[in-house]
Design a protein around this motif. Structure first.
Motif, PDB file in Angstrom:
ATOM      1  N   GLU A 150     -10.912  -0.640  -2.829  1.00 54.26           N
ATOM      2  CA  GLU A 150      -9.408  -0.483  -2.458  1.00 54.26           C
ATOM      3  C   GLU A 150      -8.617   0.900  -2.841  1.00 54.26           C
TER       4      GLU A 150
ATOM      5  N   GLN B 155      -8.510   2.606   0.205  1.00 54.89           N
ATOM      6  CA  GLN B 155      -8.039   1.986   1.059  1.00 54.89           C
ATOM      7  C   GLN B 155      -6.473   3.091   1.080  1.00 54.89           C
ATOM      8  N   VAL B 156      -5.870   3.349  -0.125  1.00 53.43           N
ATOM      9  CA  VAL B 156      -4.590   3.101  -0.522  1.00 53.43           C
ATOM     10  C   VAL B 156      -4.756   4.882  -0.086  1.00 53.43           C
TER      11      VAL B 156
ATOM     12  N   THR C 263       0.751  -0.876   0.010  1.00 50.58           N
ATOM     13  CA  THR C 263       0.271   0.180  -0.184  1.00 50.58           C
ATOM     14  C   THR C 263       0.857   1.124  -0.007  1.00 50.58           C
TER      15      THR C 263
END
Lengths: 166, 245
Positions: free
Chosen positions: A137, A140-141, A64
């Protein structure tokens, strides 16, 4: 894995490089369009990794973190004025790979868009369109909500099709 | 924006590159079984994972040893303060001169070094003057080289050469009597110089630091690209390209 408050040791550098550098190189080449720039980017990113090793937060995953700094570094490169001039002339062939690749023209066009777009929208667009991330996703990143990613993508799409970026 | 949506690797229902990179790095957590299941049933994603498993071997045009050596070299360089990039060189020099004048006992800003990171620096002698070589540079057969090391901790130190034919040569120590135990420090110049021979191909110099002197003799070539030493040794490669005159 890096540990907080500890410098990266030589063997750890080699291990991290072997495990993560090919993925970073692949992304850099996709974002920047050629091997030479991608190699420079990998060097710069891993020097930062080595130097920032002691500040890396263990609760975050290295993949990440690398996606974040790789995206920021490459988008900054694309935004560079000189680079923007060169984009039109560069021989941006898709890389050879066992995995099917999009056409060079499409990638060149998306690099042009990413170079000119609002930085946050460009970041979201790179994750969603180039990396194929789901909005979850990307959220999240980017450390934002899923809804924010959706809004950023919507605004990027509107701008890219001739609308207003804001 | 259908054109943009077609840019991603894999099919629309395939995992993202991010998911596969996390899976490859063993960081996928709870998603790992689902991802594995998809990969095993999807030809495209099997190929995507196979490419990841190859590492840099998937990119034949990239010499990962050179890349890693450059990263080590750059990471070991003293860090410049962030503001130095914002100022014209003249102003920086003037400011630095004033700093030295006003606070002569202050350590240089860029003296920070990474603990635990041994580094090998290579110098080419040109008309008697040393010129630093960067990893990945191209040198000629006959070029004369000297070696300087940075050591974060004491240890027995050797310089081992692996040439393009896979031959291993110990450059330092050159004799059994030579002192190999060195204390920590930066810019430690090793005695002697070597001339590049006419064996074609890349030349990989390795800084080897071991707890015991006997371990320096443990280094063997796995192939023409990899040197393996005793597990107790730390090995730092430095690769140059060689042209034969």
């Amino acid at each position: 894995m890096l540990r907080a408050h500890r410098m990266i040791e030589s063997k750890d550098i080699a291990r991290l490089f072997d495990l993560h550098a090919p993925a970073v190189f692949r992304r850099c080449r996709r974002l920047l369009g050629n091997n030479a720039d991608a190699e420079e980017a990998v060097q710069e990113i891993f020097v930062r990794v080595v130097r920032a090793g002691h500040t890396f937060q263990h609760q975050s995953q290295l993949t990440t973190w690398l996606y974040q700094i790789t995206t920021n570094f490459c988008l900054n490169q694309l935004r560079d004025r000189k680079r923007q001039r060169e984009l039109g002339d560069a021989n941006l062939k898709p890389m050879e790979s066992a995995v099917q690749q999009p056409t060079a023209d499409a990638l060149t066009e998306v690099r042009r868009l990413l170079a000119r777009a609002d930085p946050k929208q460009a970041e979201a667009a790179a994750y969603v369109f180039l990396d194929g991330m789901t909005h979850d996703e990307a959220a999240q990143v980017m450390n934002v909500s899923r809804r924010t990613v959706g809004n950023l993508i919507e605004r990027f799409n509107a701008w890219a099709t001739g609308g207003d970026p804001s | 924006m259908s054109a943009l949506e077609n840019l991603r690797a894999g099919k629309p229902d395939c995992p993202s590159d991010f998911a596969l990179d996390a899976l490859h790095a063993n960081e996928a957590g709870e998603r790992a079984p689902v991802l594995q299941q998809h990969v095993s049933s999807c030809e495209v994603c099997t190929a995507r994972m196979a490419e990841r498993a190859q590492g840099f071997a998937a990119f034949a045009e990239v010499d990962s040893r050179v890349l890693l050596a450059r990263i080590r070299q750059r990471a070991d360089e003293p860090q410049r303060p962030w503001w130095s990039r914002l100022l014209p060189i003249g102003v920086v020099l003037a400011a630095a001169a004033m700093m030295v004048f006003i606070w002569p006992t202050t350590s240089p800003v860029g003296d920070t070094r990474l603990k635990g990171s041994a580094a090998l620096r290579v110098f080419k002698l040109t008309q008697g003057h040393p010129q630093e070589v960067n990893a990945g540079d191209t040198l000629k057969s006959g070029d004369s080289l000297r070696f300087v090391v940075n050591l974060p901790a004491a240890g027995h130190v050797g310089i081992v050469d692996l040439d393009g034919s896979g031959a291993v040569t110990t450059i330092f120590p050159s004799t059994a009597r030579e002192q190999t135990h060195l204390g920590p420090g930066s810019g430690i110049e090793l005695p002697g110089a070597v001339s590049l021979d006419t064996t074609p191909g890349d030349e990989a110099f390795h800084l080897v630091r071991c707890a015991e002197r006997a371990s320096l003799d443990s280094c063997r070539a796995v192939d023409s690209r990899e040197l393996r030493c005793d597990d107790s040794c730390e090995v730092t490669p430095f690769v140059i390209h060689k042209t034969v005159q």
